[in-house]
Design an enzyme around this catalytic site. Structure first.
Site, PDB file in Angstrom:
ATOM      1  N   GLU A 129       0.922  -0.868  -0.344  1.00 13.98           N
ATOM      2  CA  GLU A 129       0.073  -0.114   0.278  1.00 13.98           C
ATOM      3  C   GLU A 129       0.661   0.934   0.448  1.00 13.98           C
ATOM      4  O   GLU A 129       1.135   1.552   0.971  1.00 13.98           O
ATOM      5  CB  GLU A 129      -0.612  -0.113   1.175  1.00 13.98           C
ATOM      6  CG  GLU A 129      -1.962   1.612   1.699  1.00 13.98           C
ATOM      7  CD  GLU A 129      -2.620   1.231  -0.035  1.00 13.98           C
ATOM      8  OE1 GLU A 129      -2.040   2.734  -0.213  1.00 13.98           O
ATOM      9  OE2 GLU A 129      -3.560   1.053  -0.293  1.00 13.98           O
TER      10      GLU A 129
ATOM     11  N   GLY B 199      -0.120   4.574  -0.426  1.00 16.20           N
ATOM     12  CA  GLY B 199      -1.072   5.247   0.285  1.00 16.20           C
ATOM     13  C   GLY B 199      -1.441   4.970   1.540  1.00 16.20           C
ATOM     14  O   GLY B 199      -0.992   4.343   2.326  1.00 16.20           O
TER      15      GLY B 199
ATOM     16  N   HIS C   1     -47.991   1.122  10.100  1.00 25.37           N
ATOM     17  CA  HIS C   1     -48.891   2.182   9.207  1.00 25.37           C
ATOM     18  C   HIS C   1     -48.360   3.489  10.281  1.00 25.37           C
ATOM     19  O   HIS C   1     -48.854   3.375  11.465  1.00 25.37           O
ATOM     20  CB  HIS C   1     -50.059   2.395   8.791  1.00 25.37           C
ATOM     21  CG  HIS C   1     -51.220   2.862   8.773  1.00 25.37           C
ATOM     22  ND1 HIS C   1     -50.687   3.882   7.707  1.00 25.37           N
ATOM     23  CD2 HIS C   1     -51.388   4.098   9.916  1.00 25.37           C
ATOM     24  CE1 HIS C   1     -51.145   5.485   7.930  1.00 25.37           C
ATOM     25  NE2 HIS C   1     -51.793   5.650   8.669  1.00 25.37           N
TER      26      HIS C   1
END
Length: 470
Positions: A41, A43, A447
């Protein structure tokens, strides 16, 4: 297995090399504890989603949602206003207090004693052979390699070659101060999310897009309604850019029609491109598609045996939840080569966290007709259900496209509050082939909660007539 590779004298040999720490970083589960693993990696740990994409942008979006709601309070009988936006405080909340700590913790974990079988390399990775990778001045080789190197912003030459400072999604959220005005170039989901963020927080936003329609890849009913709302909210210019220049106050963008747009800053959000072109893939014999994606088969295998790819660098879907699902498939395939799992690309949903929020899964109406389905379509307004009344919503819709012969849901498209949540039940219905002819009445719908929007849309599907569009 020896610790060195005879083809590259001095090269350290690994059982598995993983390039990229987005979704790829999740591959080494406890099942890999007996493997010698390298993670590369260059970054920040965590990839696009964690550091410059999905997660921090939604933290900004939520702040913009609250600020925008205050502006819309009058239709609910509330006189509210936003007195101040503390940009530095937002950056601190999002990055300093959360995102950066997670990224740092993820790297520390992989470098620490808890994963002694893993070695982290923090240099750029390029191939020097089919199973060999240069990381800085070192060469490492692997029995298996997974390329999960992600993507980056695609920047047109008019901006890249201008010499003028512009922002992308990768640095716009950390800009020193919130601009009073901002040009956003692009009409896709990144552009529209940031347009909502900055406008919601009080910045004057001008959107410049070469296509007449914003979010043009979506179903036409969503596109039509969203574009109407966007033009009411933002200054939308449809034109190609010709020249970007620096001014005393910020930047000036000259358009092909001769007009000029000026602002304090400019964000270029014109799409993303896979990072495979930065890795010398040809030296490994790894094939690439015309659009720049690494070519993989249905199981995630590249053209080189033992080399896999997943996520933005190879996938047809630049979505974090797809990258995670592909990771799980590749993870399984590494462990069980005798029973390979296919990449899970059915019923892929997506959401755009702009305002109104948008979510979709499956076919658009146009695509369903092109594929020869005899369909029934229902467009249900948010404002026709009780909770829609509570919100005084007059723009949101739920659109369903269903096959008449089978009752199978082919596509669902929502625009409005909680769209990304409401669509989940419809995703489930598609995955499990639930018959829409019985879906509404075989379960309760609370509802007067917002899911009644979906219920009414399902009940509104017309199964009796033979017309193609109701």
């Amino acid at each position: 297995m020896t610790s060195q590779d005879s083809t590259f004298p001095g090269a350290e040999r690994f059982d598995l090399i993983i390039i990229g720490t987005g979704s790829g970083n999740s591959i080494p589960s406890e099942d890999f504890e007996d493997k010698k693993i390298a993670i590369v990696e260059e970054g920040t740990f965590g990839g696009t989603c964690l550091n410059v994409g999905c997660i921090p942008t939604k933290m900004y979006v939520y702040a913009a949602d609250l600020a925008h709601a205050a502006k819309e309070g009058k239709r609910l009988g509330i006189d509210a206003q936003v007195n101040n936006v503390d940009w530095e405080s937002i950056i601190e909340r999002v990055f300093v207090n959360r995102i950066d700590k997670i990224a740092e913790g993820g790297e520390a974990y992989r470098r620490g004693d808890e994963t002694p079988n893993i070695t982290v390399f923090d240099k750029h990775a390029t191939f020097v052979g089919p199973k060999a990778i240069a990381v800085g001045d070192e060469v490492i080789t692997g029995e298996q390699i997974v390329i999960a190197a992600g993507s980056r912003p695609s920047i047109p030459a008019v901006y890249k070659d201008s010499g003028v400072k512009f922002y992308t999604n990768e640095n716009i959220m950390r800009m020193p101060k919130q601009p009073e005005s901002l040009i956003i170039v692009g009409g896709g989901y990144i552009a529209m999310e940031f347009a909502h963020v900055f406008d919601g927080l009080g910045t004057k936003v001008t959107v410049v897009n070469r296509s007449e329609k914003l979010l043009r890849h979506l179903d036409h009913d969503i596109v039509e309604r969203f574009n109407k709302l966007a033009r009411e909210r933002f200054d939308v210019r449809i034109a190609n850019a010709q020249r970007l220049e620096e001014t005393a106050e910020g930047v000036a963008l000259t358009l092909e029609d001769g007009s000029t747009v000026e602002a304090e800053a400019i964000l270029v959000a014109t799409g993303r491109k896979p990072n495979g072109d930065l890795m010398d893939l040809d030296k490994a014999g790894i094939e690439v598609r015309e659009d720049g994606r690494i070519k993989v088969d249905e199981f995630g295998r590249t053209s080189v045996e033992g080399v896999w790819a997943l996520g933005d660098v190879s996938s047809p879907y630049m979505l974090k939840h797809v990258a995670n699902a592909e990771m799980r498939a590749v993870q399984h395939n590494l462990l069980h080569p005798e029973e390979l799992q296919a990449m899970p690309h059915e019923h892929v949903p997506a959401a755009v966290f702009t305002h109104p929020q948008i979510a979709s899964v499956g076919l658009t109406e146009e695509a369903a007709l092109e594929q020869g389905y005899n369909i029934t379509v229902k467009v249900q307004n948010y404002g026709d259900v009780a909770y829609g009344w509570a919100m005084e919503d007059n723009s949101g819709i739920c659109k369903l496209i269903t096959c008449k012969e089978t009752g199978r849901l082919l596509g669902a498209h929502l625009m409005g509050p909680q769209a990304s949540t409401l669509i989940q039940q419809l995703i489930t219905a598609m995955v499990y082939n639930v018959d829409m002819r019985t879906f509404a009445r075989k379960q309760y719908w609370i509802h007067p909660a917002l899911p009644e929007l979906v219920e009414n849309a399902v009940l509104g599907l017309n199964w009796q007539t033979t017309v193609l569009r109701d």
